[in-house]
Write a protein that holds these residues in place. Structure first.
Motif, mmCIF file in Angstrom:
data_model
loop_
_atom_site.group_PDB
_atom_site.id
_atom_site.type_symbol
_atom_site.label_atom_id
_atom_site.label_comp_id
_atom_site.label_asym_id
_atom_site.label_seq_id
_atom_site.Cartn_x
_atom_site.Cartn_y
_atom_site.Cartn_z
ATOM 1 N N LYS A 147 -22.851 -12.358 13.942
ATOM 2 C CA LYS A 147 -23.958 -11.834 14.741
ATOM 3 C C LYS A 147 -24.267 -10.397 14.340
ATOM 4 O O LYS A 147 -25.423 -9.996 14.285
ATOM 5 N N TYR A 148 -23.213 -9.616 14.035
ATOM 6 C CA TYR A 148 -23.442 -8.246 13.555
ATOM 7 C C TYR A 148 -24.249 -8.265 12.257
ATOM 8 O O TYR A 148 -25.167 -7.458 12.056
ATOM 9 N N LEU A 149 -23.918 -9.205 11.369
ATOM 10 C CA LEU A 149 -24.590 -9.259 10.065
ATOM 11 C C LEU A 149 -26.043 -9.721 10.188
ATOM 12 O O LEU A 149 -26.913 -9.274 9.436
ATOM 13 N N TRP A 150 -26.307 -10.623 11.134
ATOM 14 C CA TRP A 150 -27.648 -11.210 11.213
ATOM 15 C C TRP A 150 -28.581 -10.476 12.168
ATOM 16 O O TRP A 150 -29.787 -10.541 12.029
ATOM 17 N N LYS A 151 -28.020 -9.817 13.183
ATOM 18 C CA LYS A 151 -28.851 -9.258 14.247
ATOM 19 C C LYS A 151 -28.822 -7.734 14.229
ATOM 20 O O LYS A 151 -27.936 -7.122 13.632
ATOM 21 N N ASP A 152 -29.755 -7.159 14.943
ATOM 22 C CA ASP A 152 -29.791 -5.707 15.050
ATOM 23 C C ASP A 152 -28.903 -5.268 16.211
ATOM 24 O O ASP A 152 -29.368 -4.795 17.237
ATOM 25 N N LEU A 153 -27.603 -5.472 16.042
ATOM 26 C CA LEU A 153 -26.622 -5.172 17.079
ATOM 27 C C LEU A 153 -25.488 -4.354 16.474
ATOM 28 O O LEU A 153 -25.252 -4.422 15.267
ATOM 29 N N THR A 154 -24.770 -3.594 17.304
ATOM 30 C CA THR A 154 -23.607 -2.874 16.803
ATOM 31 C C THR A 154 -22.387 -3.796 16.850
ATOM 32 O O THR A 154 -22.378 -4.811 17.545
ATOM 33 N N LEU A 155 -21.348 -3.408 16.109
ATOM 34 C CA LEU A 155 -20.092 -4.164 16.149
ATOM 35 C C LEU A 155 -19.566 -4.242 17.579
ATOM 36 O O LEU A 155 -19.060 -5.285 18.017
ATOM 37 N N GLU A 156 -19.698 -3.135 18.297
ATOM 38 C CA GLU A 156 -19.165 -3.082 19.652
ATOM 39 C C GLU A 156 -19.907 -4.067 20.560
ATOM 40 O O GLU A 156 -19.287 -4.766 21.366
ATOM 41 N N GLN A 157 -21.232 -4.123 20.417
ATOM 42 C CA GLN A 157 -22.009 -5.078 21.209
ATOM 43 C C GLN A 157 -21.577 -6.517 20.920
ATOM 44 O O GLN A 157 -21.334 -7.307 21.828
ATOM 45 N N CYS A 158 -21.477 -6.841 19.622
ATOM 46 C CA CYS A 158 -21.129 -8.214 19.255
ATOM 47 C C CYS A 158 -19.752 -8.590 19.797
ATOM 48 O O CYS A 158 -19.549 -9.700 20.295
ATOM 49 N N HIS A 159 -18.815 -7.650 19.700
ATOM 50 C CA HIS A 159 -17.473 -7.932 20.198
ATOM 51 C C HIS A 159 -17.488 -8.095 21.721
ATOM 52 O O HIS A 159 -16.826 -8.980 22.272
ATOM 53 N N HIS A 160 -18.271 -7.269 22.394
ATOM 54 C CA HIS A 160 -18.397 -7.375 23.850
ATOM 55 C C HIS A 160 -18.959 -8.745 24.242
ATOM 56 O O HIS A 160 -18.452 -9.403 25.154
ATOM 57 N N PHE A 177 -3.613 -33.990 14.755
ATOM 58 C CA PHE A 177 -4.848 -33.311 14.358
ATOM 59 C C PHE A 177 -5.187 -32.261 15.400
ATOM 60 O O PHE A 177 -4.535 -32.184 16.438
ATOM 61 N N TYR A 178 -6.152 -31.401 15.064
ATOM 62 C CA TYR A 178 -6.542 -30.365 16.028
ATOM 63 C C TYR A 178 -8.052 -30.212 16.040
ATOM 64 O O TYR A 178 -8.746 -30.682 15.131
ATOM 65 N N LEU A 179 -8.546 -29.580 17.105
ATOM 66 C CA LEU A 179 -9.979 -29.382 17.291
ATOM 67 C C LEU A 179 -10.377 -27.956 16.945
ATOM 68 O O LEU A 179 -9.616 -27.008 17.176
ATOM 69 N N TYR A 180 -11.568 -27.819 16.371
ATOM 70 C CA TYR A 180 -12.107 -26.492 16.065
ATOM 71 C C TYR A 180 -13.585 -26.505 16.421
ATOM 72 O O TYR A 180 -14.326 -27.381 15.983
ATOM 73 N N THR A 181 -13.993 -25.555 17.261
ATOM 74 C CA THR A 181 -15.417 -25.375 17.492
ATOM 75 C C THR A 181 -15.680 -23.877 17.630
ATOM 76 O O THR A 181 -14.758 -23.071 17.438
ATOM 77 N N GLY A 182 -16.908 -23.498 17.907
ATOM 78 C CA GLY A 182 -17.161 -22.068 17.935
ATOM 79 C C GLY A 182 -18.477 -21.703 18.563
ATOM 80 O O GLY A 182 -19.236 -22.573 19.003
ATOM 81 N N ARG A 183 -18.700 -20.390 18.598
ATOM 82 C CA ARG A 183 -19.960 -19.888 19.147
ATOM 83 C C ARG A 183 -20.291 -18.545 18.507
ATOM 84 O O ARG A 183 -19.428 -17.709 18.278
ATOM 85 N N GLY A 184 -21.579 -18.353 18.235
ATOM 86 C CA GLY A 184 -22.075 -17.062 17.743
ATOM 87 C C GLY A 184 -22.551 -16.238 18.911
ATOM 88 O O GLY A 184 -23.567 -16.550 19.518
ATOM 89 N N PRO A 185 -21.817 -15.190 19.289
ATOM 90 C CA PRO A 185 -22.121 -14.465 20.528
ATOM 91 C C PRO A 185 -23.184 -13.379 20.324
ATOM 92 O O PRO A 185 -22.867 -12.222 20.086
ATOM 93 N N SER A 186 -24.456 -13.761 20.442
ATOM 94 C CA SER A 186 -25.516 -12.789 20.188
ATOM 95 C C SER A 186 -26.063 -12.158 21.458
ATOM 96 O O SER A 186 -26.894 -11.267 21.400
ATOM 97 N N SER A 187 -25.615 -12.635 22.610
ATOM 98 C CA SER A 187 -26.005 -11.976 23.870
ATOM 99 C C SER A 187 -25.075 -12.459 24.973
ATOM 100 O O SER A 187 -24.294 -13.390 24.775
ATOM 101 N N GLU A 188 -25.184 -11.837 26.134
ATOM 102 C CA GLU A 188 -24.359 -12.290 27.267
ATOM 103 C C GLU A 188 -24.928 -13.566 27.864
ATOM 104 O O GLU A 188 -24.229 -14.304 28.556
ATOM 105 N N ALA A 189 -26.231 -13.793 27.615
ATOM 106 C CA ALA A 189 -26.926 -14.889 28.293
ATOM 107 C C ALA A 189 -26.671 -16.218 27.586
ATOM 108 O O ALA A 189 -27.241 -16.485 26.544
ATOM 109 N N MET A 190 -25.816 -17.022 28.168
ATOM 110 C CA MET A 190 -25.612 -18.371 27.636
ATOM 111 C C MET A 190 -26.402 -19.363 28.473
ATOM 112 O O MET A 190 -26.485 -19.234 29.687
ATOM 113 N N HIS A 191 -26.997 -20.329 27.800
ATOM 114 C CA HIS A 191 -27.738 -21.331 28.549
ATOM 115 C C HIS A 191 -27.019 -22.677 28.470
ATOM 116 O O HIS A 191 -25.972 -22.803 27.816
#
Lengths: 447, 447
Positions: free
Chosen positions: A177-190, A133-147
């Motif tokens: 994050k691009y679809l939900w937030k007021d961010l550019t594709l470049e920001q979200c990818h960064h 079996f394998y593991l899958y998890t993820g994160r929605g990167p909406s800013s640089e600030a992770m808590h």
């Protein structure tokens, strides 16, 4: 003392019966059907969308974009298990994991922080038969600030990867994050790449881990897109409306996005790892608010000939201000950030961590504090490894022997080195390492 | 005969006035506004979806999945221009194309087969200033059986490529066919490759043409997916409901698909061709039923910082049974297939081509036939190159001098070598050629 033992057992049975009756009422409220043992609510989502998690005005709100409750103890997770139709991670399961692994389960399992699951017994059955079996998890990167709350699934996933010795895929949903937030594709990818550095700093094995940005991987893997289209063919607007609460005014990107979060649940989305096999079982550790995506995925899976992913659900990491809400990356004082200095950590805990203590030392000594609503104590349940020490802190706080300031000191002393060490590991994450983690490639693992 | 000339002119002016009055009435019916010269109906589609093309119960039905009319002459294209808010390809535009190119326009332009456009004058303005543009057309590969109607946009696009000497991208929407039809991904992809062979056999320049399967290209180009997501963020469910008639029971794949057909309208979807430039103007030759996709695209374009694609719209190629419907690939007798033998062509035309002639030779000689509803004559307007010969056939048929059997013979003699030559060219299309056409790569063109 056989009598006192018996009295205690009767009291436990009565309490359990009360809970059961309450759960039955909640069950009917949430599903409209009477509870019947052995017939869990159907996972099928019909066109009326009656599996909506947004119904029930006086219930906690838990969906991928909103988590709120009116209780200082936080969300009622037992209720959530009934409402979502998942299973409790009970003592039997934790014991079985210990037995299968031959080692102590992670504190997140011992303490009910990962509290709910789907099909975990099936994963263990397969593991015992040496099936992959394998593991899958993820994160929605909406800013640089992770808590710190963001790290919970990753800390646990790293442990799973180590103890089971299996491959892991980590999806960075920069497209979401691009679809939900007021961010550019470049920001979200960064942000995806920056967040990947914090994730790598959790200590994942570079030979067993593939981290991917949706914006990159969708355009690098025809197999991934093929699975996305397969899923999109088998889910209607009515279904995503029922599951996620989408409306007719939502953009078509949001409406179709759930298929993109579903696709990594199927092993043939990663031919470079699984060589085209489409039946490798997937196990997804995630916070419970992500479950709607995977209820949908599990509904679709058998209809497109794939195994259903198994899940392990965590509770939410509370905000410093209390367990009523999830931490927010946009409010600097609601959480401890991974970039905070020792001084900032000390100040935030002392100033903002909601206390279950009494107003004066005298009152506290006399009546004791309430660890169930005390955020510092909650944080210690996440991060203090020693079970006995934690139990002693709880008892001393409840009795009044431990003061709020002393409790906060223990937390500060626990967090400061943890965060410093994370920062130290993060500085060692080079661009080349990030690129290697994020390059589609074979991974090393047995079987 | 200056008098007869004057009388003829007056008759023409009166006819034009009648048409104009009728169009004004139709315009008000379709848009709810009085017509004002110089203010075309707004292209903006609001949330109420009032640009729906499905409104007006007694109108012709024209959308990407349904074309039907009750008139034997076929769809009322002048009405369609008003309803869609496009512009007629008038004599002025055809003359201008002739002047710009310094050569005779294609018979499809001379005869109104390409009858409607958007922004073609702008494309010519740019061309005169030696500014770049590129061609984009496509096909939905739902079976191996392509008929002659399918070739119309490709025949015309090849001519445009030759005369303007510009790059061309051809989208095979195998993902769309998977979403709409009861087919597997593998079948749809196979049809895409097989259909590509027929398209290549039309004679496209391998150095200036990129043919792509969505299932392949989406997974090969992060830039393409980025544009898809950009478009998906800027179109709501309400809009695609209004434009395409989607319902809440439709799968989320259909609902989000229009973004995938829109994305090739933007040059930075093809960095291998345009080196990342995002402002190369796109010109899309297509049948008018595809216009809804590009009305949507033109609405989105300025909001994501891209130029609107220009369009050239063709009429429908009639079924052998008459112009009431489009040809159907699923009814072997409704059309001439690209695989038909000379004998099959002869039999189909003689047996099934709807005739505008009279029941008996005597009647026909006396009253003449009606070329406007005669399918054999319609086919000749598509494929007989000689304008004078075509005009003579029309007059002779109308007068009764030409019998139905004779007209059909002319058509058979035109189609048989055309189809044979196509088949001959198709056998020369090797797998290597197909692979080269379908590989993302730089193309050769000036500027």
């Amino acid at each position: 003392s056989r009598v006192s033992h018996l009295n205690k057992s009767i009291a436990e049975i009565e309490a359990a019966l009360q809970l059961l009756l309450k759960l039955k009422v909640d069950y009917k409220g949430a599903t409209g059907q009477d509870y019947q043992a052995g017939s869990p609510p159907a996972e099928n989502m019909d066109e009326s969308g009656n599996r909506s998690i947004a119904d029930g005005a006086d219930d906690d709100t838990v969906d991928p974009w909103n988590v709120s409750t009116t209780s200082a103890k936080g969300v009622d997770y037992d209720k959530l298990i009934v409402r979502f139709g998942s299973s409790k991670i009970d003592k039997e399961l934790v014991d079985r994991i210990e037995k299968v692994l031959g080692q102590k389960p992670h504190r997140f399992l011992r303490r009910g922080i990962f509290f709910s699951h789907r099909d975990m017994h099936q994963v263990l059955d397969a593991y015992e038969k040496q099936k992959a079996f394998y593991l899958y998890t993820g994160r929605g990167p909406s800013s640089e600030a992770m808590h710190m709350g963001h790290l919970i699934p990753f800390i646990f996933t790293k442990w799973l990867q180590d103890v089971f010795d299996i491959p892991l895929v980590i999806q960075m949903t920069d497209d979401e994050k691009y679809l939900w937030k007021d961010l550019t594709l470049e920001q979200c990818h960064h942000y995806a790449v920056e967040n990947a550095k914090d994730i790598i700093a959790c200590g994942f094995d570079i030979n067993k881990t593939f981290i991917f940005s949706d914006l990159d991987y969708m355009g690098s893997s025809p197999e991934f897109y093929r699975n996305v289209v397969k899923i999109q063919k088998h889910v209607t607007f009515n279904q995503v409306k029922g599951i996620f609460g989408f409306t007719e005014s939502d953009c078509i990107g949001k409406i179709s996005f759930p298929a993109i979060q579903a696709a990594p649940s199927f092993s043939n989305s990663f031919p470079q790892i699984f060589g085209g096999k489409q039946d490798v079982q997937c196990l997804i550790p995630c916070a419970i608010d992500q479950d709607p995506y995977f209820r949908m995925t599990r509904d679709v899976a058998p209809r497109i000939g794939y195994p259903k992913p198994a899940l392990l659900h965590s509770t939410f990491f509370p905000a410093l201000q209390g367990a009523q809400t999830k931490m927010s990356a946009s409010d600097a004082n609601s959480s401890i950030f991974l970039t905070d200095t020792p001084k900032q950590i000390k100040n935030k805990v002392n100033k903002h961590a909601f206390s279950g203590g009494k107003d004066t030392v005298e009152e506290h000594r006399q009546h004791g504090g309430d660890p169930d609503v005390d955020v510092s104590f909650m944080y210690l349940t996440f991060f203090l490894e020693d079970d006995e020490q934690l139990e002693k802190i709880k008892q001393d706080y409840r009795s009044g022997a431990l003061l709020t300031g002393e409790l906060k000191k223990i937390l500060i002393d626990t967090l400061q080195p943890m965060i410093s060490e994370h920062q130290e590991r993060r500085t060692q994450v080079t661009d080349e390492m990030v690129q290697q983690f994020m390059t589609p490639r074979p991974l090393n693992f047995r079987y």
